[in-house]
Write a protein that holds these residues in place. Structure first.
Motif, PDB file in Angstrom:
ATOM      1  N   ILE A 121       0.965  -1.231  -0.119  1.00 14.93           N
ATOM      2  CA  ILE A 121       0.078  -0.274  -0.234  1.00 14.93           C
ATOM      3  C   ILE A 121       0.899   1.595   0.075  1.00 14.93           C
ATOM      4  O   ILE A 121       0.522   2.073  -0.066  1.00 14.93           O
ATOM      5  CB  ILE A 121      -0.465  -0.231   1.902  1.00 14.93           C
ATOM      6  N   VAL A 122       2.116   1.669   0.731  1.00 11.01           N
ATOM      7  CA  VAL A 122       2.913   2.452   1.328  1.00 11.01           C
ATOM      8  C   VAL A 122       3.933   2.385  -0.294  1.00 11.01           C
ATOM      9  O   VAL A 122       3.476   3.581  -0.964  1.00 11.01           O
ATOM     10  CB  VAL A 122       4.363   2.493   2.221  1.00 11.01           C
ATOM     11  N   VAL A 126       3.287   5.526  -3.024  1.00  3.70           N
ATOM     12  CA  VAL A 126       4.771   6.440  -3.573  1.00  3.70           C
ATOM     13  C   VAL A 126       4.752   6.904  -4.599  1.00  3.70           C
ATOM     14  O   VAL A 126       4.754   7.682  -5.203  1.00  3.70           O
ATOM     15  CB  VAL A 126       5.454   6.015  -2.698  1.00  3.70           C
ATOM     16  N   TRP A 127       4.287   5.057  -5.412  1.00  6.38           N
ATOM     17  CA  TRP A 127       4.267   5.637  -7.190  1.00  6.38           C
ATOM     18  C   TRP A 127       3.754   6.414  -7.165  1.00  6.38           C
ATOM     19  O   TRP A 127       3.480   6.866  -8.890  1.00  6.38           O
ATOM     20  CB  TRP A 127       4.744   4.074  -7.354  1.00  6.38           C
ATOM     21  N   ASN A 132       2.543  10.659 -10.695  1.00  6.20           N
ATOM     22  CA  ASN A 132       1.378  12.232 -11.143  1.00  6.20           C
ATOM     23  C   ASN A 132       1.494  12.742 -12.423  1.00  6.20           C
ATOM     24  O   ASN A 132       2.646  13.481 -11.829  1.00  6.20           O
ATOM     25  CB  ASN A 132       1.042  12.555  -9.950  1.00  6.20           C
ATOM     26  N   PRO A 133       1.325  12.958 -13.194  1.00  2.34           N
ATOM     27  CA  PRO A 133       1.408  13.868 -14.619  1.00  2.34           C
ATOM     28  C   PRO A 133       1.730  15.300 -13.737  1.00  2.34           C
ATOM     29  O   PRO A 133       1.832  16.620 -14.264  1.00  2.34           O
ATOM     30  CB  PRO A 133       0.218  13.707 -15.270  1.00  2.34           C
ATOM     31  N   GLY A 163       2.383   0.846 -15.546  1.00  2.00           N
ATOM     32  CA  GLY A 163       2.764   2.023 -14.523  1.00  2.00           C
ATOM     33  C   GLY A 163       2.526   1.182 -13.227  1.00  2.00           C
ATOM     34  O   GLY A 163       3.606   1.426 -12.078  1.00  2.00           O
ATOM     35  N   ILE A 164       1.852   0.207 -12.782  1.00  2.00           N
ATOM     36  CA  ILE A 164       1.885  -1.266 -11.416  1.00  2.00           C
ATOM     37  C   ILE A 164       3.043  -1.910 -11.674  1.00  2.00           C
ATOM     38  O   ILE A 164       3.794  -2.011  -9.882  1.00  2.00           O
ATOM     39  CB  ILE A 164       0.356  -2.165 -11.975  1.00  2.00           C
ATOM     40  N   LEU A 165       3.654  -2.178 -12.972  1.00  2.00           N
ATOM     41  CA  LEU A 165       4.815  -3.323 -12.800  1.00  2.00           C
ATOM     42  C   LEU A 165       6.373  -1.809 -12.375  1.00  2.00           C
ATOM     43  O   LEU A 165       7.163  -3.091 -11.586  1.00  2.00           O
ATOM     44  CB  LEU A 165       4.850  -3.580 -14.310  1.00  2.00           C
ATOM     45  N   ILE A 166       6.219  -1.152 -12.284  1.00  2.00           N
ATOM     46  CA  ILE A 166       7.102   0.017 -11.877  1.00  2.00           C
ATOM     47  C   ILE A 166       7.320  -0.468 -11.052  1.00  2.00           C
ATOM     48  O   ILE A 166       8.071  -0.641 -10.649  1.00  2.00           O
ATOM     49  CB  ILE A 166       6.988   1.112 -12.829  1.00  2.00           C
TER      50      ILE A 166
END
Length: 297
Positions: A121-122, A126-127, A132-133, A163-166
């Motif tokens: 979750i954290v 954070v990501w 966020n653009p 983006g989730i993969l990063i």
């Protein structure tokens, strides 16, 4: 004598056997029992509460006809394949670099492993901020004068899963690195010396000598990564909540939503059973490689 020896063998390590009874009962009642209960009720028409009203494979037919489930499976495959490849590649490269006895090795190892200490979750939050653009990477790059720069994967349904993969790679690669580093440190130094004496290039030494010797480490790592892939949920909820639309939906979130928000227990149980099958697809080959595939002497 043989009849007397058998009772003695039975009572040997009696305290350890008695102490293991709660663990055995827990495994049988909670894990095995819960699994059987889930599979059985996936063939019923349970809504808010479980009830034995049999409907056969209707829940599975509805499951595989639902566009949301199909999208979640596609996302899981993309996330899983990329996560498996990049986690192993990045983790092994980092481990190989640290294995060169560099300065401040402990510091670098701590830095790389630190994200694993954070909850998903954290990490997701954070990501979500970084990607966020309005005030993340895109905003920073544009403030440097690159006005046309665009980097908003969490808001683009075509690439949101990346983006989730990063975030997933950032958190999990450190653990893979530590496992690989432990495997590399277990290689006899004489093997490295013999390879250097024979004039074998470094990359060939790794590919043809070191990596095959680290087979148990790779198998363990593959199981850990695969289990994490199947149950990915927290990152998605924290970063996108399955959006935009259903573009970042995953099976675990689908099951949760059906069971607790949609009040459709049987549909959630059907999804859980399919996830269980995917876990078995991972565990059975691993068990065969670890136990069944060994040559008996």
């Amino acid at each position: 004598m043989a009849h007397n020896a058998r009772p003695i063998q039975l009572f040997r390590n009696l305290n350890a056997k008695v102490a293991a009874i709660p663990m055995i009962l827990t495994a049988l009642v909670i894990f095995v029992g819960g699994t059987v209960w889930t599979v059985v009720y996936s063939f019923t028409k349970s809504n808010l509460l479980p009830k034995l009203r049999w409907v056969g494979f209707d829940q599975y037919e509805r499951l595989w006809s639902a566009n949301r489930w199909i999208v979640s499976i596609e996302n899981l495959m993309i996330y899983g394949i990329c996560s498996l490849i990049f986690s192993l590649l990045i983790g092994f490269v980092l481990a190989a670099l640290l294995d060169q006895k560099i300065r401040f090795e402990n510091t670098f190892r701590t830095i790389f492993l630190y994200p694993f200490a954070l909850s998903f979750i954290v990490t997701g939050l954070v990501w979500q901020w970084i990607l966020n653009p309005d005030f993340g990477v895109q905003s920073v790059i544009r403030s440097l004068g690159f006005e046309s720069f665009t980097f908003d994967p969490l808001y683009n349904e075509d690439i949101v899963i990346y983006g989730i993969l990063i975030a997933g790679l950032w958190q999990g690669t450190g653990l893979i690195m530590c496992l690989m580093l432990a495997g590399l440190r277990g290689i006899d130094e004489d093997i490295w010396k013999a390879a250097r004496v024979d004039g074998i290039p470094m990359w060939k030494t790794y590919v043809f000598i070191i990596i095959p010797m680290m087979r148990p480490v790779f198998i363990t790592t593959l199981v850990l990564i695969a289990s994490g892939i199947v149950r990915v949920y927290d990152l998605v909820v924290a970063q996108t909540s399955g959006g935009p639309g259903i573009a970042s939906e995953v099976p675990a979130k689908y099951v949760y939503d059906k069971m607790f928000l949609g009040q459709n227990l049987a549909q959630g149980f059907a999804g859980s059973t399919m996830m269980l099958l995917s876990v078995l697809v991972v565990l059975i080959p691993w068990a065969y490689l670890e136990f069944g595939g060994k040559k008996r002497v």
